[in-house]
Design an enzyme around this catalytic site. Structure first.
Site, PDB file in Angstrom:
ATOM      1  N   SER A 155       0.850  -1.192   0.000  1.00 45.54           N
ATOM      2  CA  SER A 155       0.000   0.000   0.000  1.00 45.54           C
ATOM      3  C   SER A 155       0.876   1.229   0.000  1.00 45.54           C
ATOM      4  O   SER A 155       1.927   1.257   0.657  1.00 45.54           O
ATOM      5  CB  SER A 155      -0.891   0.016   1.242  1.00 45.54           C
ATOM      6  OG  SER A 155      -1.536   1.277   1.379  1.00 45.54           O
TER       7      SER A 155
ATOM      8  N   TYR B  30      -1.725  -1.293   9.948  1.00 49.24           N
ATOM      9  CA  TYR B  30      -1.822  -1.697   8.539  1.00 49.24           C
ATOM     10  C   TYR B  30      -0.517  -1.403   7.800  1.00 49.24           C
ATOM     11  O   TYR B  30       0.018  -2.259   7.089  1.00 49.24           O
ATOM     12  CB  TYR B  30      -2.992  -0.961   7.886  1.00 49.24           C
ATOM     13  CG  TYR B  30      -3.215  -1.305   6.434  1.00 49.24           C
ATOM     14  CD1 TYR B  30      -3.756  -2.525   6.063  1.00 49.24           C
ATOM     15  CD2 TYR B  30      -2.901  -0.385   5.431  1.00 49.24           C
ATOM     16  CE1 TYR B  30      -3.966  -2.833   4.726  1.00 49.24           C
ATOM     17  CE2 TYR B  30      -3.116  -0.682   4.097  1.00 49.24           C
ATOM     18  CZ  TYR B  30      -3.656  -1.908   3.749  1.00 49.24           C
ATOM     19  OH  TYR B  30      -3.861  -2.215   2.428  1.00 49.24           O
TER      20      TYR B  30
END
Length: 241
Positions: A137, A150
């Site tokens: 990401s 995350y």
């Protein structure tokens, strides 16, 4: 010989778009899903209705026996595995101070351990000319508040990728990462109001958020013709960083 792809998280979002794109590229696809059988079956039906080849397989990506069974299925059904796309992931948000550690453990189990377990099978089984594409990401670089757990899980995915590319020396197998920016998936849009989405869209010079098809296009390139790209992180985010 038809190339064969295993796509985790393949029932929705980026994984779904990737499975459909690889099938359109002529690859046979094993769509791996955690629990949403109905959506996985829809993805298979969509692919087969267009003349492609696909099957669905349920597995917890962090369960090594379940993942091994998926690769067994791919080999038994289509003859082998040439491409693996590690798209399964979860994204609960919270500050470091307030993050429930059970939630943290779930994020690490799916995003970090799950990627490792799938990569382990890929390392053992990918045929010559194969490709492993992990999904990270762009938040690893953007470092938005509340994305600590995350981003930590995805930072590990990026670290693993070059290590594995080097470990597969001599195998003619590439290992790369695609790191999407803000992308219009249910996973990303959940809980965000329109003002937040609009603000994120303005950050990229292209002035929009990405689509799953945008990301699938990059994965398709790395999974097929891009044989000289190896051990790299491709930030597919429209120029946000």
């Amino acid at each position: 010989m038809t190339r064969v792809a295993v796509v985790t998280g393949g029932s929705r979002g980026i994984g779904r778009a990737t499975a459909e794109r690889l099938a359109a590229d002529g690859q046979a696809v094993v769509i791996v899903y955690a629990g949403n059988k109905a959506e996985a079956d829809k993805a298979v039906a969509e692919i087969t209705s267009k003349g492609g080849q696909a099957v669905a397989a349920q597995a917890d990506v962090a369960d090594e026996k379940a993942v091994a069974a998926v690769f067994d299925l791919a080999e038994q059904t289509f003859g082998g595995v040439d491409v693996v796309v590690n798209s399964a992931g979860i994204m609960p948000l919270g500050t470091v101070a307030d993050m429930d550690l059970d939630t943290f453990d779930k994020i690490m189990r799916t995003n970090a351990r799950g990627t490792f377990v799938v990569a382990q099978q890929a390392a053992r089984r990918l045929r010559s000319g194969g490709a492993l594409v992990n999904i990270s990401s762009s938040v690893v670089g953007l470092r938005f508040p509340q994305y600590g757990a995350y981003a930590m899980s995805k930072g590990g995915v990026e670290a693993l990728t070059l290590v594995l590319a080097r470990e597969l020396r001599g195998r003619d197998v590439t290992v790369n990462v695609v790191a999407p920016g803000p992308t219009a998936t249910d996973l990303f849009l959940d809980g965000k109001d329109q003002a937040t989405i609009d603000n994120l869209a303005k950050q990229a010079p292209l002035e929009r958020i990405g689509t799953p098809d945008d990301i699938a296009e990059v994965i398709s390139f790395l999974a097929g013709p891009a044989r000289w790209i190896n051990g790299q992180v491709v930030r597919a985010n429209g120029g946000i960083i």
